[in-house]
Design an enzyme around this catalytic site. Structure first.
Site, PDB file in Angstrom:
ATOM      1  N   ASN A   1       0.645  -1.067  -0.083  1.00 14.20           N
ATOM      2  CA  ASN A   1       0.022  -0.004  -0.171  1.00 14.20           C
ATOM      3  C   ASN A   1       0.778   1.179  -0.045  1.00 14.20           C
ATOM      4  OD1 ASN A   1      -1.976   1.961   0.478  1.00 14.20           O
ATOM      5  ND2 ASN A   1      -2.314   1.221   2.567  1.00 14.20           N
ATOM      6  N   TRP A   2       1.306   1.924  -1.367  1.00 14.19           N
ATOM      7  CA  TRP A   2       1.939   2.860  -1.380  1.00 14.19           C
ATOM      8  C   TRP A   2       1.450   3.944  -0.668  1.00 14.19           C
ATOM      9  CZ3 TRP A   2       4.407   2.798  -7.139  1.00 14.19           C
ATOM     10  CH2 TRP A   2       5.372   1.673  -7.189  1.00 14.19           C
ATOM     11  N   LYS A   3       0.243   4.267  -0.332  1.00 16.78           N
ATOM     12  CA  LYS A   3      -0.442   5.410  -0.072  1.00 16.78           C
ATOM     13  C   LYS A   3      -0.259   6.697  -1.001  1.00 16.78           C
ATOM     14  CE  LYS A   3      -0.373   3.586   4.605  1.00 16.78           C
ATOM     15  NZ  LYS A   3      -0.409   3.760   6.079  1.00 16.78           N
TER      16      LYS A   3
ATOM     17  N   HIS B   1      -9.886   1.034   4.493  1.00 15.24           N
ATOM     18  CA  HIS B   1      -8.636   1.241   5.242  1.00 15.24           C
ATOM     19  C   HIS B   1      -9.020   2.155   6.322  1.00 15.24           C
ATOM     20  CE1 HIS B   1      -4.573   2.474   6.403  1.00 15.24           C
ATOM     21  NE2 HIS B   1      -4.086   1.417   5.540  1.00 15.24           N
TER      22      HIS B   1
ATOM     23  N   GLU C   1      -7.213   4.597   7.594  1.00 13.90           N
ATOM     24  CA  GLU C   1      -7.006   5.999   7.293  1.00 13.90           C
ATOM     25  C   GLU C   1      -8.266   6.727   6.255  1.00 13.90           C
ATOM     26  OE1 GLU C   1      -3.350   5.854   5.332  1.00 13.90           O
ATOM     27  OE2 GLU C   1      -2.313   5.381   7.351  1.00 13.90           O
TER      28      GLU C   1
ATOM     29  N   GLU D   1      -6.340  -4.485  10.731  1.00  9.92           N
ATOM     30  CA  GLU D   1      -5.187  -3.614  10.662  1.00  9.92           C
ATOM     31  C   GLU D   1      -5.841  -2.554  11.644  1.00  9.92           C
ATOM     32  OE1 GLU D   1      -2.590  -1.850   7.593  1.00  9.92           O
ATOM     33  OE2 GLU D   1      -4.447  -0.875   7.378  1.00  9.92           O
TER      34      GLU D   1
ATOM     35  N   GLY E   1       1.601   2.898  11.324  1.00  9.46           N
ATOM     36  CA  GLY E   1       2.742   3.947  11.330  1.00  9.46           C
ATOM     37  C   GLY E   1       3.420   3.929  12.647  1.00  9.46           C
TER      38      GLY E   1
ATOM     39  N   SER F   1       2.433  -1.656  10.718  1.00  7.93           N
ATOM     40  CA  SER F   1       4.002  -1.582  10.870  1.00  7.93           C
ATOM     41  C   SER F   1       4.729  -2.804  10.629  1.00  7.93           C
ATOM     42  CB  SER F   1       4.269  -1.057  12.518  1.00  7.93           C
ATOM     43  OG  SER F   1       3.656   0.071  12.697  1.00  7.93           O
TER      44      SER F   1
ATOM     45  N   GLY G   1       2.454  -0.884   4.629  1.00  4.78           N
ATOM     46  CA  GLY G   1       2.852   0.761   4.300  1.00  4.78           C
ATOM     47  C   GLY G   1       4.164   1.009   4.084  1.00  4.78           C
TER      48      GLY G   1
HETATM   49  P1  PGA Z   1       2.531   0.867   7.907  1.00  7.41           P
HETATM   50  O1  PGA Z   1       1.006   1.227   7.115  1.00  7.41           O
HETATM   51  O2  PGA Z   1       2.931  -0.597   7.340  1.00  7.41           O
HETATM   52  O3  PGA Z   1       3.059   1.960   7.342  1.00  7.41           O
HETATM   53  O4  PGA Z   1       2.089   0.808   9.266  1.00  7.41           O
HETATM   54  C1  PGA Z   1       0.064  -0.027   6.876  1.00  7.41           C
HETATM   55  C2  PGA Z   1      -1.127   0.484   6.216  1.00  7.41           C
HETATM   56  O5  PGA Z   1      -1.723   1.481   6.818  1.00  7.41           O
HETATM   57  O6  PGA Z   1      -1.628  -0.111   5.302  1.00  7.41           O
END
Ligand code: PGA
Length: 253
Positions: free
Chosen positions: A10-12, A97, A99, A167, A173, A212, A233
């Site tokens: 997931n490159w966001k 997700h 976020e 998740e 993060g 993470s 991420g």
């Molecule tokens: P992260 O993000 O690996 O940076 O914790 C994961 C995600 O939100 O998909």
């Protein structure tokens, strides 16, 4: 572990330019091709999707969008539809997700997105998880509610075509990840919820973990976490870390 480990990159909202995206993709492609026990799904920013997927000729990597709208078209400024994502060669879509939920995506949105994705023969990657842990166990009720809503329009026979990611927001993060035994307990609970709603088919629910994930913690999670793969991420936007992550999975699966 039976079957290949799935890694969703997931490159966001990264990287800043297409040039960098192409370079990152090329490095990840090389890493993915060496990791025989792993299947990789790359979820780039939608604006890079068509060009990246058009460049790629192999079968080791599939593409996802990080979000899409459930409506087929219309007055939705700034959105893309699932059909448009599919047309740009996304076979998967991340739904719910944390976020996006924190920016207003509702349980009802997730229900509609999962249903439309399946109708288009795309694979929804439904994310569930609580925002914080208070010690009183309410994460279970949050996850039950999100699973119930997201899978409400999915028939028992279509469950096999859905991926579910646990998740929790507090592990995204973050500095540390979740304890694999807690993940295992959550995986058992999630299957039980889906068995309650969909019958025996719920036992084979495909569960991934996210939050993470890196080369250091991935082995223990594979060993004890009762998961089929990962949503990644930060470690997915750094080619060196991503390569090490796949190598770590290779040596522990
Ligand atoms: P992260 O993000 O690996 O940076 O914790 C994961 C995600 O939100 O998909």
């Amino acid at each position: 572990m039976a079957g290949k480990v799935l890694v969703v990159a997931n490159w966001k909202m990264n990287p800043p330019t297409f040039r960098e995206a192409k370079k990152l993709f090329e490095e990840e492609r090389k890493a993915a091709e060496k990791a025989r026990g792993v299947n990789v799904i790359v979820a780039p920013p939608a604006i890079f999707l068509r060009e990246l997927s058009g460049m790629y000729r192999g079968s080791k990597i599939a593409f996802a969008v990080q979000n899409a709208h459930f409506e087929a078209g219309g007055a939705h400024t700034g959105e893309i539809s699932l059909a448009q994502a599919k047309d740009a060669r996304a076979r998967y879509v991340i739904v719910g997700h944390a976020e996006r939920r924190s920016e207003g995506e509702t349980d009802d949105d997730t229900r509609k997105k999962v249903a439309v994705a399946l109708a288009l023969k795309m694979t929804p990657i439904l994310c569930v998880g609580e925002s914080a842990r208070t010690g009183s166990g309410e994460q279970f009720e949050v996850v039950r509610g999100q699973l119930h809503a997201g899978l409400e329009d999915v028939s028992a026979s279509a469950l096999i075509k859905v991926l579910v990611v646990y998740e929790p927001l507090w592990t995204i993060g973050a500095k540390t990840t979740m304890n694999p035994r807690d993940m295992h307990q959550m995986a058992i609970f999630m299957r039980k919820c889906v068995v309650d709603s969909h019958g025996e088919a719920g036992r084979s629910l495909k569960i991934l973990y996210g939050g993470s994930v890196d080369e250091k913690n991935v082995g223990a999670m594979l060993e004890d976490g009762d998961v089929r793969g990962f949503l990644v991420g930060r470690a997915s936007v750094n080619a060196i870390e991503f390569t090490k992550l796949l190598q770590a999975i290779e040596s522990s699966s």
